[in-house]
Design an enzyme around this catalytic site. Sequence first.
Site, PDB file in Angstrom:
ATOM      1  N   LYS A  79       0.691  -1.039   0.114  1.00  0.00           N
ATOM      2  CA  LYS A  79       0.045  -0.026   0.168  1.00  0.00           C
ATOM      3  C   LYS A  79       0.922   1.361   0.056  1.00  0.00           C
ATOM      4  O   LYS A  79       0.222   2.168  -0.266  1.00  0.00           O
ATOM      5  CB  LYS A  79      -0.975  -0.112   1.214  1.00  0.00           C
ATOM      6  N   ASP A  80       2.153   1.155   0.424  1.00  0.00           N
ATOM      7  CA  ASP A  80       3.018   2.110   0.371  1.00  0.00           C
ATOM      8  C   ASP A  80       3.503   2.690  -0.886  1.00  0.00           C
ATOM      9  O   ASP A  80       4.182   3.726  -1.358  1.00  0.00           O
ATOM     10  CB  ASP A  80       4.178   2.312   1.213  1.00  0.00           C
ATOM     11  N   ARG A 131      -7.762   8.650   4.793  1.00  0.00           N
ATOM     12  CA  ARG A 131      -8.930   7.765   4.470  1.00  0.00           C
ATOM     13  C   ARG A 131      -9.476   7.114   5.746  1.00  0.00           C
ATOM     14  O   ARG A 131     -10.954   7.229   5.695  1.00  0.00           O
ATOM     15  CB  ARG A 131      -8.214   6.448   3.776  1.00  0.00           C
ATOM     16  N   ARG A 132      -8.507   7.064   6.653  1.00  0.00           N
ATOM     17  CA  ARG A 132      -9.447   6.482   7.970  1.00  0.00           C
ATOM     18  C   ARG A 132     -10.061   7.598   8.722  1.00  0.00           C
ATOM     19  O   ARG A 132     -11.210   7.493   9.115  1.00  0.00           O
ATOM     20  CB  ARG A 132      -8.182   6.068   9.052  1.00  0.00           C
ATOM     21  N   ARG A 149       2.102   9.849  13.944  1.00  0.00           N
ATOM     22  CA  ARG A 149       3.008   9.305  13.319  1.00  0.00           C
ATOM     23  C   ARG A 149       4.017   8.409  14.028  1.00  0.00           C
ATOM     24  O   ARG A 149       3.732   8.262  15.042  1.00  0.00           O
ATOM     25  CB  ARG A 149       4.109  10.516  12.614  1.00  0.00           C
ATOM     26  N   ARG A 155       3.488   4.202  18.067  1.00  0.00           N
ATOM     27  CA  ARG A 155       2.052   4.510  18.095  1.00  0.00           C
ATOM     28  C   ARG A 155       1.334   3.987  19.370  1.00  0.00           C
ATOM     29  O   ARG A 155       0.705   4.768  20.005  1.00  0.00           O
ATOM     30  CB  ARG A 155       1.314   4.342  16.791  1.00  0.00           C
ATOM     31  N   CYS A 244      -1.022   8.031  -1.715  1.00  0.00           N
ATOM     32  CA  CYS A 244      -1.265   7.426  -0.445  1.00  0.00           C
ATOM     33  C   CYS A 244      -2.247   8.377   0.499  1.00  0.00           C
ATOM     34  O   CYS A 244      -2.718   7.854   1.197  1.00  0.00           O
ATOM     35  CB  CYS A 244      -0.040   6.853   0.274  1.00  0.00           C
TER      36      CYS A 244
END
Length: 526
Positions: A79-80, A131-132, A149, A155, A244
């Site tokens: 996905k990156d 997106r989230r 980040r 996190r 992204c």
Amino acid sequence: MKRLIIGTRGSDLALWQANFIKDKLAEIGAEAELKIIKTQGDKILNLRLDKLEGKGFFTKELEEELLGGTIDIAVHSHKDLPTTHPAGLIIAAVTEREDPSELLLILKDCVDIKQKLSLKTGAMVGTSSNRRKAQMLSLRSDLNIEDLRGNVPTRIQKLRDEDYDAILLAKAGVNRLNIDLSEFHVEVVDTTELVPAPAQGALAIQIRENDQELFDLLQQLNHQETIEAIGVERKVLNLFEGGCHMPLGCYCKKEDGQYEIWTSKAETDEHFPDRYFCRVDSLEGVAEQIVAKFSPGRKLPSKVFISREVGEHSYFRKALEKHKIEIEGRSLIRTFPIVNVLDPFYLKHIDWIFFSSRNSVEYFFNLKPLLPKHVKFGVAGRGSEDSLRKAGHLADYVGEGGDIDEVADLFAELVAGKTVLFPRAQDSLLSIQKALKADTKVVDLPIYETVIEEDVDQTYAEVLIFTSPSNVDAYFVENLLEPGQQVIAIGNSTGKKFDEMGVKYIQPYSPDEIGLAEAVYGIDIK
């Protein structure tokens, strides 16, 4: 073959991924070692990802070393990767996809199970993904979404330090690192509720285009079904010309020989996203079909009828009113309790309670039952799950999708040999009960009845949504469909009514507000 050099970022997750590929290579007789490379995304931690210059901020340096010949393989979270590759490089293989769902980790004193996603009102949720953010705010507009980040352990530590009330992470990364999350309340947010990023959960193995010997070797690690699915997702991303940071979710999976694809897209992280679901036999041309559905000039219905009341702040209302679609919501049936006092006999030795509708949840808990301590709850779908939350309980089994026969079969496996209570409507079709195994004990509890309204008015909306067989019966006593009207049927039993009438209908993937919004958004008005 010479000893291969695998380039990787230095985070715990990147190293896990690189070592995973190293072990896979060893299984097919190829030796490899790791080389750690810092990327722009690792060095700049004080900016949001969408503020960084260009694309590929977690991949560019790895690709440069590949082209320079200092490494032979780069391992990426797929996905990156930008949707276009640098000249001279190719993705040689994609391994089988890990679960692409999202995990919501919540501090235990910030939990409110009566609310969707178990988050207290106004909770601060950490994520760096547009997106989230867009999708979370569509589900819970009261939340405060703040930038987060760092690598996965960083996190989680920020949550532990109470910088946030909750954080969102990809389930795949947490699974791979095998992190103990017992100190938090953990909610798995299903892919049908929060659509993942294109290619989320998949690993990409990148090599030089002219390295044919290595390409041939890596075909042994290729997972064809994953390649097909993420191919569609990334093509959708490419056609939208998004990177992204675009608030775009796209997820494809193969089920019973067909492909099911969910897409969620918002203008910005602050905007309410549009959603579309389709089920197709072939993936040819489907990415273009999906992107066309999000065209600004596409004609949508101006009015939708639904056979139930629609709350002022409901997801369905927000999704339709965004496009100035008028909602005509009125129930064509009335329900009445037929039990006023619950005999304690019904709750003796109960292992499970199953609810097939919102009404069954509400009428049952109106009786103020004294429940056994370890009783578990099953529900037919997310609508019933939300009602169960409001009663202060979490579901242990939630039926996915609108196919009640499939829901029944899965639940039957789960409760084999147990005792299950079914609070239900008097005229229930007993679909779940009929699927149970012989050693499962059923405790039957009719608690309400349904009465059809008389003299139901005709609607001239372009789209008619029917929420139950009783509502179908009530409407068509005196009314017919007008030319051009389209029908959406919630649930198999409602659909069967229309089959008997010879009426074509659309069935949403899930019989909840998100599924309904997807179904309406998918309808083209001529």
